[in-house]
Scaffold this active site. Structure first.
Site, PDB file in Angstrom:
ATOM      1  N   GLU A   1      18.263  10.589   4.757  1.00 52.03           N
ATOM      2  CA  GLU A   1      18.653  11.917   4.267  1.00 52.03           C
ATOM      3  C   GLU A   1      20.158  12.012   4.034  1.00 52.03           C
ATOM      4  OE1 GLU A   1      15.436  12.803   7.485  1.00 52.03           O
ATOM      5  OE2 GLU A   1      16.891  11.212   7.044  1.00 52.03           O
TER       6      GLU A   1
ATOM      7  N   HIS B   1      21.233   7.514   8.022  1.00 55.91           N
ATOM      8  CA  HIS B   1      19.841   7.929   7.853  1.00 55.91           C
ATOM      9  C   HIS B   1      19.579   8.150   6.367  1.00 55.91           C
ATOM     10  CE1 HIS B   1      19.009   9.600  12.154  1.00 55.91           C
ATOM     11  NE2 HIS B   1      19.819   8.542  12.198  1.00 55.91           N
TER      12      HIS B   1
ATOM     13  N   CYS C   1      15.738  14.626  11.756  1.00 57.89           N
ATOM     14  CA  CYS C   1      16.302  14.777  13.093  1.00 57.89           C
ATOM     15  C   CYS C   1      17.321  15.930  13.072  1.00 57.89           C
ATOM     16  CB  CYS C   1      16.977  13.472  13.509  1.00 57.89           C
ATOM     17  SG  CYS C   1      18.513  13.132  12.610  1.00 57.89           S
TER      18      CYS C   1
END
Length: 170
Positions: A65, A63, A93
């Site tokens: 991040e 992801h 998430c």
């Protein structure tokens, strides 16, 4: 008057860095991945810029991040990112929210909420859970409209491609 100027400056700064996260999200989209981008700043400077790379790397943890956190830790030379802020085009998430807490990042600025998996206020609020050892300041809604539109368009195209395999992606 000073408070208004400070608020305007903060808003302009947040929008500037969110625009950089949007540029990163476009890279994910070009790779056929969900268009999510992230930028991490330290002392007013971008030290990490990443986008979703799950499809490219075939890695469920790739992801935006997570990749940005790794880059920022490398830049700082420490996994403690106490004086850093992260700008993300979509609410993190649970996996990413947990990683943000563990990194000790100070501030999370995200564009649009994620009503299906959001873990910074939508479904969960992991980043501000007082039972954990660190809480993160949240600012949401920065350039939410263009980020939301980018995501909606992406998923609309994906659904059309799935319904009609003859359609080629742009």
């Amino acid at each position: 008057m000073e408070d208004i100027n400070q608020t305007q400056l903060t808003t302009e700064t947040d929008e500037h860095f969110m625009l950089e996260a949007i540029k990163a999200a476009l890279c994910a989209q070009e790779d056929g991945d969900v268009p999510v981008g992230a930028v991490i700043t330290y002392q007013g400077k971008i030290i990490a810029k990443a986008w979703n790379q799950r499809e490219k790397l075939q890695d469920p943890t790739a992801h935006a991040e997570m990749i940005a956190l790794t880059q920022a830790a490398g830049y700082i030379g420490n996994w403690h990112l106490n004086d850093c802020s992260i700008y993300v085009t979509l609410e993190p998430c649970p996996m990413c929210a947990g990683a943000l807490v563990h990194s000790r990042i100070n501030k999370l600025i995200y564009a649009c909420s994620d009503p299906k998996t959001g873990a910074a206020g939508s479904i969960y609020n992991i980043v501000q859970d007082e039972r954990l050892n660190h809480q993160i300041e949240i600012i949401s809604g920065v350039l939410a409209e263009p980020c939301s539109l980018m995501l909606k368009d992406f998923f609309k195209r994906k659904r059309a491609e799935k319904a009609n395999p003859q359609i080629e992606a742009d």
